[in-house]
Design a protein around this motif. Structure first.
Motif, PDB file in Angstrom:
ATOM      1  N   SER A  69       8.458  -5.475  -1.851  1.00 44.00           N
ATOM      2  CA  SER A  69       7.481  -5.678  -0.780  1.00 44.00           C
ATOM      3  C   SER A  69       7.502  -7.142  -0.376  1.00 44.00           C
TER       4      SER A  69
ATOM      5  N   SER B 167       5.155  -8.237   1.807  1.00 47.06           N
ATOM      6  CA  SER B 167       3.864  -8.406   2.481  1.00 47.06           C
ATOM      7  C   SER B 167       3.223  -9.745   2.146  1.00 47.06           C
TER       8      SER B 167
ATOM      9  N   HIS C 285      -0.431  -7.040   5.925  1.00 49.38           N
ATOM     10  CA  HIS C 285      -0.246  -5.617   6.211  1.00 49.38           C
ATOM     11  C   HIS C 285       0.255  -4.958   4.932  1.00 49.38           C
ATOM     12  N   TYR C 286      -0.396  -3.894   4.551  1.00 47.51           N
ATOM     13  CA  TYR C 286      -0.037  -3.224   3.305  1.00 47.51           C
ATOM     14  C   TYR C 286       1.418  -2.764   3.332  1.00 47.51           C
TER      15      TYR C 286
ATOM     16  N   ASP D 200       4.689  -0.441   1.983  1.00 47.93           N
ATOM     17  CA  ASP D 200       4.783   1.015   1.866  1.00 47.93           C
ATOM     18  C   ASP D 200       5.057   1.478   0.436  1.00 47.93           C
ATOM     19  N   ASN D 201       4.815   0.598  -0.541  1.00 48.58           N
ATOM     20  CA  ASN D 201       5.034   0.952  -1.939  1.00 48.58           C
ATOM     21  C   ASN D 201       3.774   1.572  -2.539  1.00 48.58           C
ATOM     22  N   LYS D 202       3.924   2.168  -3.699  1.00 50.64           N
ATOM     23  CA  LYS D 202       2.843   2.921  -4.339  1.00 50.64           C
ATOM     24  C   LYS D 202       1.621   2.055  -4.611  1.00 50.64           C
TER      25      LYS D 202
ATOM     26  N   GLU E 163       0.542  -0.883  -3.229  1.00 48.74           N
ATOM     27  CA  GLU E 163      -0.197  -1.341  -2.054  1.00 48.74           C
ATOM     28  C   GLU E 163      -0.802  -0.170  -1.279  1.00 48.74           C
ATOM     29  N   GLN E 164      -0.118   0.950  -1.275  1.00 48.64           N
ATOM     30  CA  GLN E 164      -0.684   2.103  -0.597  1.00 48.64           C
ATOM     31  C   GLN E 164      -1.939   2.613  -1.310  1.00 48.64           C
TER      32      GLN E 164
ATOM     33  N   LYS F 175      -4.614   0.308  -0.221  1.00 49.91           N
ATOM     34  CA  LYS F 175      -4.980   0.623   1.159  1.00 49.91           C
ATOM     35  C   LYS F 175      -5.905   1.834   1.217  1.00 49.91           C
ATOM     36  N   SER F 176      -5.534   2.862   0.469  1.00 51.85           N
ATOM     37  CA  SER F 176      -6.354   4.080   0.455  1.00 51.85           C
ATOM     38  C   SER F 176      -7.750   3.797  -0.070  1.00 51.85           C
TER      39      SER F 176
ATOM     40  N   GLU G  69      -9.727   1.822   2.620  1.00 54.82           N
ATOM     41  CA  GLU G  69     -10.033   2.613   3.817  1.00 54.82           C
ATOM     42  C   GLU G  69     -11.207   3.535   3.581  1.00 54.82           C
TER      43      GLU G  69
END
Length: 421
Positions: free
Chosen positions: A331, A333, A400-401, A403-405, A407-408, A411-412, A415
């Motif tokens: 990542s 990011s 910006h998060y 797309d790896n496990k 950071e996702q 993000k979840s 949110e």
């Protein structure tokens, strides 16, 4: 006085030059310029022993100019003026070609002093350097010259030159000269793309050969011993070091553990621990970052261990760090986030820190005002909506998060609490 074999059998024509097919093959741009009798000023850039001096000799012969050689490590401006004094005399009836080796050792003033003679046609300059000319050669001089990059010569192209040198030595030795089958390949492979070094190695092998059964036998063991550590090019602080550091970092970024170990091994062979340690630490944040946040802690431990152990044991923790980073999820990011934020700061985009975030101790100076700061831990999920960025950039988004496990998952989580951003 002894004349080195490499100088004695130096190629006299472009077809005899070993390597540099990208420049000297029929149709190559440098080949066409030379065949046309060019008077162009040139800068030859590349490792030692790759044909720069040889090609300059051939150019001088082709253009019927008198060749003068200077080495910038010892030459002075007066040496250049002494050469210019020969222009138009019987010493240089066809003009002068000055071959200035290691031009990077001339300072800016010395390099500038050449411009007058280049512009009025007093001399044609061919400068050579083992360092990147765009870093070390004065811009005005570069703008009047064409830069040609000479590359390390592959072992399979050096092998014919080694065989030629061996055949020459056969005519000189007091006893018949023979060699074990792998000797030419070992010499060619062991000299790191340096043709001159390979020819010198042949000469040394012959001088060290021990008579056996009425012959001089060159052994594979001697060839290995003579070329030991020779195949690697490394110059601390030079292009070779930075190229290897870049390759190490990019191999990690590209998730190639084999390439990462290869370039790490180059540093270990050179005895340089500092450079790979810096690259490994940087890659842990720049290229792995929040995809595997623990990586930087592990890499820091590996680096500390390596520095305490020293070589050769340091190879183990550094290899562990290199493999970990190369095989970890990636990542950038962290990198893109801070670069975006810093770009705004450099551009002057910002403003006053919001009143809610200012240091409350400033109020003791008589500036009693309602601050209005909301303490997040007093709210559910330890979060409350409030403005943290200055008014002028209050809607900026730097992070910006990935797309790896990891950071996702973050993000979840946010949110659900904050709502979609």
């Amino acid at each position: 006085m002894h004349r080195p074999l490499a100088d004695e059998i130096r190629p006299k024509t472009l077809d005899e030059v070993v390597g540099q097919r990208h420049l000297l093959a029929p149709g190559g741009v440098l080949r066409r310029l030379i065949d046309a009798g060019t008077d162009a000023n040139m800068v030859f850039y590349g490792p030692s022993g790759t044909g720069k001096t040889t090609v300059a000799n051939i150019i001088a012969e082709k253009t019927h100019k008198t060749l003068y050689r200077l080495n910038a490590t010892t030459a002075s401006l007066q040496d250049v003026k002494d050469i210019i004094a020969d222009v138009g005399t019987l010493l240089a009836p066809g003009g002068i070609l000055l071959y200035l080796d290691e031009i990077q050792y001339f300072n800016k003033k010395q390099q500038q002093s050449l411009l007058e003679f280049m512009e009025n046609g007093s001399l044609t300059l061919i400068a050579s350097t083992t360092e990147n000319p765009f870093f070390y050669v004065y811009n005005a001089l570069l703008s009047r010259s064409s830069v040609f990059e000479f590359k390390s010569v592959p072992a399979e192209e050096i092998r014919p030159a080694v065989l030629r040198a061996l055949e020459v030595m056969k005519t000189r030795t007091p006893l018949p000269l023979t060699w074990e089958p792998e000797v030419p390949a070992l010499v060619a492979q062991g000299c790191g793309g340096d043709v001159r070094k390979s020819i010198n190695a042949v000469e040394l092998l012959c001088e060290a050969a021990v008579p056996k059964d009425g012959t001089l036998l060159l052994t594979e063991a001697d060839a290995k011993a003579l070329s030991q550590r020779s195949a690697m090019r490394y110059d601390r602080g030079g292009d070779a070091m930075y190229d290897a550091a870049s390759a190490l970092h990019k191999s990690i970024r590209g998730s190639d553990p084999d390439a990462a170990l290869h370039y790490l091994a180059r540093f270990l062979e050179a005895g340089d621990l500092i450079t790979p340690c810096r690259r490994l630490l940087c890659a842990a944040s720049e290229d792995v970052g929040l995809a595997y946040p623990q990586a930087i802690t592990i890499v820091k431990s590996c680096v500390d261990t390596a520095m305490q152990l020293g070589l050769p044991e340091a190879q183990l923790p550094l290899a562990q760090a290199a493999i970990l980073l190369a095989t970890a999820p990636k990542s950038n990011s962290v990198c893109t986030g801070i670069m975006s934020a810093w770009a705004d700061v450099k551009a002057g985009r910002g403003g006053d820190v919001p009143r809610e975030l200012q240091n409350v101790h400033a109020d003791s100076a008589g500036l009693e005002r309602e601050q209005g700061y909301k303490y997040p831990h007093n709210y559910g999920h330890h979060w409350v909506r409030q403005q943290y960025l200055p008014d002028a950039i209050k809607n900026a988004r730097y992070y910006h998060y990935g797309d790896n496990k990891t950071e996702q998952a973050a993000k979840s989580y946010w949110e659900k609490i904050k709502g979609p951003q």
